[in-house]
Design an enzyme around this catalytic site. Structure first.
Site, PDB file in Angstrom:
ATOM      1  N   SER A 286     -25.271 -66.495 -35.922  1.00  0.00           N
ATOM      2  CA  SER A 286     -26.633 -66.408 -35.369  1.00  0.00           C
ATOM      3  C   SER A 286     -27.127 -67.805 -34.991  1.00  0.00           C
ATOM      4  O   SER A 286     -26.492 -68.817 -35.346  1.00  0.00           O
ATOM      5  CB  SER A 286     -27.587 -65.830 -36.414  1.00  0.00           C
ATOM      6  OG  SER A 286     -27.783 -66.790 -37.448  1.00  0.00           O
TER       7      SER A 286
ATOM      8  N   ASP B   3     -24.405 -63.962 -32.217  1.00  0.00           N
ATOM      9  CA  ASP B   3     -25.422 -62.946 -32.530  1.00  0.00           C
ATOM     10  C   ASP B   3     -26.764 -63.394 -31.947  1.00  0.00           C
ATOM     11  O   ASP B   3     -27.200 -64.526 -32.174  1.00  0.00           O
ATOM     12  CB  ASP B   3     -25.499 -62.839 -34.070  1.00  0.00           C
ATOM     13  CG  ASP B   3     -26.275 -61.643 -34.560  1.00  0.00           C
ATOM     14  OD1 ASP B   3     -26.407 -60.661 -33.812  1.00  0.00           O
ATOM     15  OD2 ASP B   3     -26.738 -61.689 -35.731  1.00  0.00           O
TER      16      ASP B   3
ATOM     17  N   ASP C  59     -29.518 -61.532 -25.853  1.00  0.00           N
ATOM     18  CA  ASP C  59     -30.633 -60.682 -26.284  1.00  0.00           C
ATOM     19  C   ASP C  59     -31.848 -60.959 -25.415  1.00  0.00           C
ATOM     20  O   ASP C  59     -32.666 -61.838 -25.700  1.00  0.00           O
ATOM     21  CB  ASP C  59     -30.930 -60.962 -27.764  1.00  0.00           C
ATOM     22  CG  ASP C  59     -32.052 -60.078 -28.296  1.00  0.00           C
ATOM     23  OD1 ASP C  59     -32.632 -59.314 -27.500  1.00  0.00           O
ATOM     24  OD2 ASP C  59     -32.337 -60.148 -29.502  1.00  0.00           O
TER      25      ASP C  59
ATOM     26  N   HIS D  19     -34.565 -55.764 -38.669  1.00  0.00           N
ATOM     27  CA  HIS D  19     -33.920 -56.841 -39.418  1.00  0.00           C
ATOM     28  C   HIS D  19     -34.607 -57.082 -40.769  1.00  0.00           C
ATOM     29  O   HIS D  19     -35.791 -56.816 -40.919  1.00  0.00           O
ATOM     30  CB  HIS D  19     -33.941 -58.135 -38.605  1.00  0.00           C
ATOM     31  CG  HIS D  19     -33.098 -58.054 -37.363  1.00  0.00           C
ATOM     32  ND1 HIS D  19     -33.620 -57.890 -36.108  1.00  0.00           N
ATOM     33  CD2 HIS D  19     -31.753 -58.089 -37.203  1.00  0.00           C
ATOM     34  CE1 HIS D  19     -32.628 -57.835 -35.226  1.00  0.00           C
ATOM     35  NE2 HIS D  19     -31.491 -57.959 -35.863  1.00  0.00           N
ATOM     36  N   GLY D  20     -33.833 -57.619 -41.726  1.00  0.00           N
ATOM     37  CA  GLY D  20     -34.427 -58.049 -42.989  1.00  0.00           C
ATOM     38  C   GLY D  20     -34.358 -56.992 -44.078  1.00  0.00           C
ATOM     39  O   GLY D  20     -33.722 -55.940 -43.917  1.00  0.00           O
TER      40      GLY D  20
ATOM     41  N   HIS E 155     -28.174 -52.919 -34.638  1.00  0.00           N
ATOM     42  CA  HIS E 155     -28.581 -54.094 -35.425  1.00  0.00           C
ATOM     43  C   HIS E 155     -29.392 -53.591 -36.620  1.00  0.00           C
ATOM     44  O   HIS E 155     -29.714 -52.412 -36.722  1.00  0.00           O
ATOM     45  CB  HIS E 155     -29.455 -55.018 -34.564  1.00  0.00           C
ATOM     46  CG  HIS E 155     -28.649 -55.832 -33.609  1.00  0.00           C
ATOM     47  ND1 HIS E 155     -28.519 -57.187 -33.736  1.00  0.00           N
ATOM     48  CD2 HIS E 155     -27.905 -55.468 -32.537  1.00  0.00           C
ATOM     49  CE1 HIS E 155     -27.729 -57.629 -32.771  1.00  0.00           C
ATOM     50  NE2 HIS E 155     -27.347 -56.606 -32.022  1.00  0.00           N
ATOM     51  N   GLY E 156     -29.725 -54.529 -37.488  1.00  0.00           N
ATOM     52  CA  GLY E 156     -30.653 -54.212 -38.578  1.00  0.00           C
ATOM     53  C   GLY E 156     -30.187 -53.057 -39.448  1.00  0.00           C
ATOM     54  O   GLY E 156     -30.979 -52.211 -39.845  1.00  0.00           O
TER      55      GLY E 156
ATOM     56  N   SER F 134     -28.683 -53.001 -42.561  1.00  0.00           N
ATOM     57  CA  SER F 134     -28.490 -53.135 -44.005  1.00  0.00           C
ATOM     58  C   SER F 134     -29.153 -51.962 -44.717  1.00  0.00           C
ATOM     59  O   SER F 134     -30.156 -51.418 -44.248  1.00  0.00           O
ATOM     60  CB  SER F 134     -29.091 -54.460 -44.499  1.00  0.00           C
ATOM     61  OG  SER F 134     -28.179 -55.509 -44.261  1.00  0.00           O
TER      62      SER F 134
ATOM     63  N   SER G 271     -28.387 -58.755 -44.220  1.00  0.00           N
ATOM     64  CA  SER G 271     -29.292 -58.802 -45.382  1.00  0.00           C
ATOM     65  C   SER G 271     -28.647 -58.285 -46.659  1.00  0.00           C
ATOM     66  O   SER G 271     -28.882 -58.844 -47.745  1.00  0.00           O
ATOM     67  CB  SER G 271     -30.569 -57.999 -45.091  1.00  0.00           C
ATOM     68  OG  SER G 271     -31.260 -58.577 -44.008  1.00  0.00           O
TER      69      SER G 271
HETATM   70  P1  13P Z   1     -29.846 -56.728 -41.323  1.00  0.00           P
HETATM   71  O1  13P Z   1     -30.981 -57.663 -41.513  1.00  0.00           O
HETATM   72  O2  13P Z   1     -30.271 -55.299 -41.487  1.00  0.00           O
HETATM   73  O3  13P Z   1     -28.676 -57.029 -42.173  1.00  0.00           O
HETATM   74  O4  13P Z   1     -29.361 -56.857 -39.792  1.00  0.00           O
HETATM   75  C1  13P Z   1     -28.509 -57.885 -39.381  1.00  0.00           C
HETATM   76  C2  13P Z   1     -28.404 -57.986 -37.897  1.00  0.00           C
HETATM   77  O5  13P Z   1     -28.810 -57.129 -37.139  1.00  0.00           O
HETATM   78  C3  13P Z   1     -27.741 -59.183 -37.358  1.00  0.00           C
HETATM   79  O6  13P Z   1     -27.820 -59.241 -35.972  1.00  0.00           O
HETATM   80  O1  G3H Z   2     -30.126 -60.691 -36.795  1.00  0.00           O
HETATM   81  C1  G3H Z   2     -30.325 -61.580 -37.589  1.00  0.00           C
HETATM   82  C2  G3H Z   2     -29.324 -61.973 -38.601  1.00  0.00           C
HETATM   83  O2  G3H Z   2     -29.592 -61.354 -39.830  1.00  0.00           O
HETATM   84  C3  G3H Z   2     -29.241 -63.460 -38.701  1.00  0.00           C
HETATM   85  O3  G3H Z   2     -30.341 -63.989 -39.331  1.00  0.00           O
HETATM   86  O4  G3H Z   2     -31.202 -65.809 -37.880  1.00  0.00           O
HETATM   87  O5  G3H Z   2     -31.633 -65.819 -40.353  1.00  0.00           O
HETATM   88  O6  G3H Z   2     -29.325 -66.268 -39.464  1.00  0.00           O
HETATM   89  P1  G3H Z   2     -30.660 -65.599 -39.258  1.00  0.00           P
HETATM   90 ZN    ZN Z   3     -29.581 -58.367 -35.116  1.00  0.00          ZN
END
Ligand code: 13P
Ligand code: G3H
Ligand code: ZN
Length: 330
Positions: A56, A93, A115, A189-190, A232-233, A235, A278
Site C-alpha cells: 500500500s 494496493d 484507485d 477498510h479497518g 477490498h475490506g 477482514s 486488518s
Molecule cells: P481490511 O482492512 O478489511 O483488511 O481490508 C484490506 C484491504 O482492502 C487492502 O486493500
Molecule cells: O487498503 C488498505 C490497506 O489495509 C493498507 O492500509 O494504507 O494503512 O497500509 P495502510
Molecule cells: Zn483496499
C-alpha cells in the site's frame, strides 16, 4: 527498468482465470515488514496456495518501496526453499496516480491497482485507461475500482460508501481495458466496518453485521460473465483477537468485520481476489500484547515478533483453507 518476469513473479491473468473456474479466491495479503512477508509465504507454501503480496501507499512510506520489492523477490526464493514454487504476484494496493503505477511497473511489480473510485466517473475512466495502456505494454495486469468503500485507514479513507452501480460496469471495463474490477457491496477498510447501530447483537452481546449486497454482485456477474471481481475490506475481525487485545491493555471498541461464511460465498462466485490486512494486524497485536503482559521482563524483539509471526501464519493458512478455498491450487 526491471521486469517482474526476471524476478520470478507472475501477473494475475492465469491466476484469476483458474480461480473463477475453480470457485475460489486468491488471497491478497498486505505486507510492510519481514515478519509479515515470512508469515504469508510460510502459510501459502504449507497450504499450497497462490498468493498476492500487496504493497500500500502506507507500506511504501513505512518500509520503502525498493526494500519491499527486494523482499518480494526474496519471497520467491524463500517459497522454493520451503519446498513449493507457488505463484506469487507483487501488487500495488490503492495506487493513486499514473506516476506511482508507472514507477511500480518499472521496478518489478507484476500487478497494480489504480484507485480512481473517488473521482468523477469520466476521470476515473481516463486515469485507469492511462495506467492500463502503460501496464499492458509490460504485461502487467491492472485492477480498477468502481464504487466507494466506507471506512478510514491511513491512506485510504472514505466517509460514506457508494455501492457499485451495475449499470456502469460494462462501459468501465470496455473503455479502460482493466483486467479486474474492485467493487463496493458493503465491505469497508479497518476493524470497525459497521457502526453498532447498523448491526444487531447476538446472545453473547457480539455485534452481527448486515449481509453484504450479494444482489449487486449477482447483477455485476450477469453483466460481466467470467470477469474477475475483487473485494477490498474483507477482514472478518476475529472476536478472539479483539478479546485478547482488550484484556491485555488494548482498547478496541465495537470492532466488527465481514463474517467468513459470506466471504466463502463470495469466493465461489466471480470474486477471485479478496483483500485482507486488518485481521493480520489484529493477530499480531494480540500476540504481542499477550507476551508483554505475560512476560514483562522480555525485551528481545524476536521473542514477541516471532510468536506474532506464527499467529499470523496460522490465521493466513486458515483463510486459504477454510475461507477463500485457495489451498491446494498452487
Ligand atoms: P481490511 O482492512 O478489511 O483488511 O481490508 C484490506 C484491504 O482492502 C487492502 O486493500
Ligand atoms: O487498503 C488498505 C490497506 O489495509 C493498507 O492500509 O494504507 O494503512 O497500509 P495502510
Ligand atoms: Zn483496499
Amino acid at each position: 527498468m526491471v521486469s517482474y518476469k526476471d524476478l520470478g513473479l507472475v501477473n494475475t491473468r492465469d491466476m484469476f482465470a483458474k480461480a473463477i473456474k475453480g470457485g475460489y479466491a486468491i488471497p491478497a495479503f498486505n505486507f510492510n515488514n519481514m515478519e509479515q512477508m515470512q508469515a504469508i509465504i510460510q502459510a501459502c507454501v504449507e497450504a499450497s496456495s497462490p498468493v498476492i503480496l500487496q504493497v500500500s501507499a502506507g507500506a511504501r512510506k513505512y518500509a520503502n518501496q525498493t526494500l519491499l520489492r527486494y523482499m518480494a523477490q526474496g519471497a520467491v526464493e524463500y517459497a522454493k526453499e520451503l519446498g513449493k514454487n507457488i505463484p506469487i504476484v507483487l501488487h500495488l494496493d490503492h495506487g493513486n496516480s499514473f506516476e506511482l503505477c508507472k514507477s511500480c511497473i518499472d521496478m518489478g511489480f507484476s500487478s497494480v491497482m489504480i484507485d480512481g473510485s473517488h473521482l468523477p466517473y469520466d476521470e476515473n475512466v481516463a486515469l485507469t485507461k492511462q495506467v492500463v495502456d502503460y501496464a499492458h505494454q509490460h504485461d502487467v495486469t491492472v485492477e480498477g475500482e468502481l464504487g466507494v468503500l466506507a471506512g478510514v485507514e491511513d491512506e485510504v479513507s472514505a466517509e460514506h460508501h457508494t455501492y457499485t452501480d451495475p449499470a456502469d460496469v460494462i462501459d468501465f471495463v470496455q473503455k479502460t481495458g482493466v483486467d479486474s474490477l474492485a467493487i463496493s457491496i458493503g465491505t469497508s477498510h479497518g476493524a470497525n466496518k459497521f457502526k453498532p447501530e447498523q448491526c444487531t447483537r447476538n446472545a453473547e452481546g457480539i455485534l452481527v453485521p448486515p449481509e453484504l449486497r450479494f444482489d449487486i454482485l449477482a447483477e455485476i456477474e450477469k453483466k460481466l460473465p467470467g470477469f474477475p471481481i475483487v473485494l477490498h475490506g474483507s477482514s472478518s475481525v476475529p472476536q478472539e483477537y479483539v478479546k485478547i487485545i482488550n484484556t491485555h491493555g488494548g482498547a478496541l471498541k465495537d470492532a466488527v468485520g465481514i463474517p467468513e461464511e459470506q466471504l466463502r460465498k463470495a469466493a465461489k462466485s466471480a470474486v477471485c481476489k479478496i483483500n485482507i490486512d486488518s485481521d493480520g494486524r489484529l493477530a499480531m497485536t494480540a500476540a504481542v500484547r499477550k507476551i508483554f503482559v505475560d512476560q514483562p521482563a522480555e525485551f528481545d524483539p524476536r521473542k514477541y515478533l516471532g510468536p506474532a509471526r506464527d499467529e499470523l501464519k496460522k490465521l493466513y493458512k486458515h483463510k486459504c483453507e477454510n475461507v477463500l478455498g485457495s489451498a491446494g491450487q498452487a
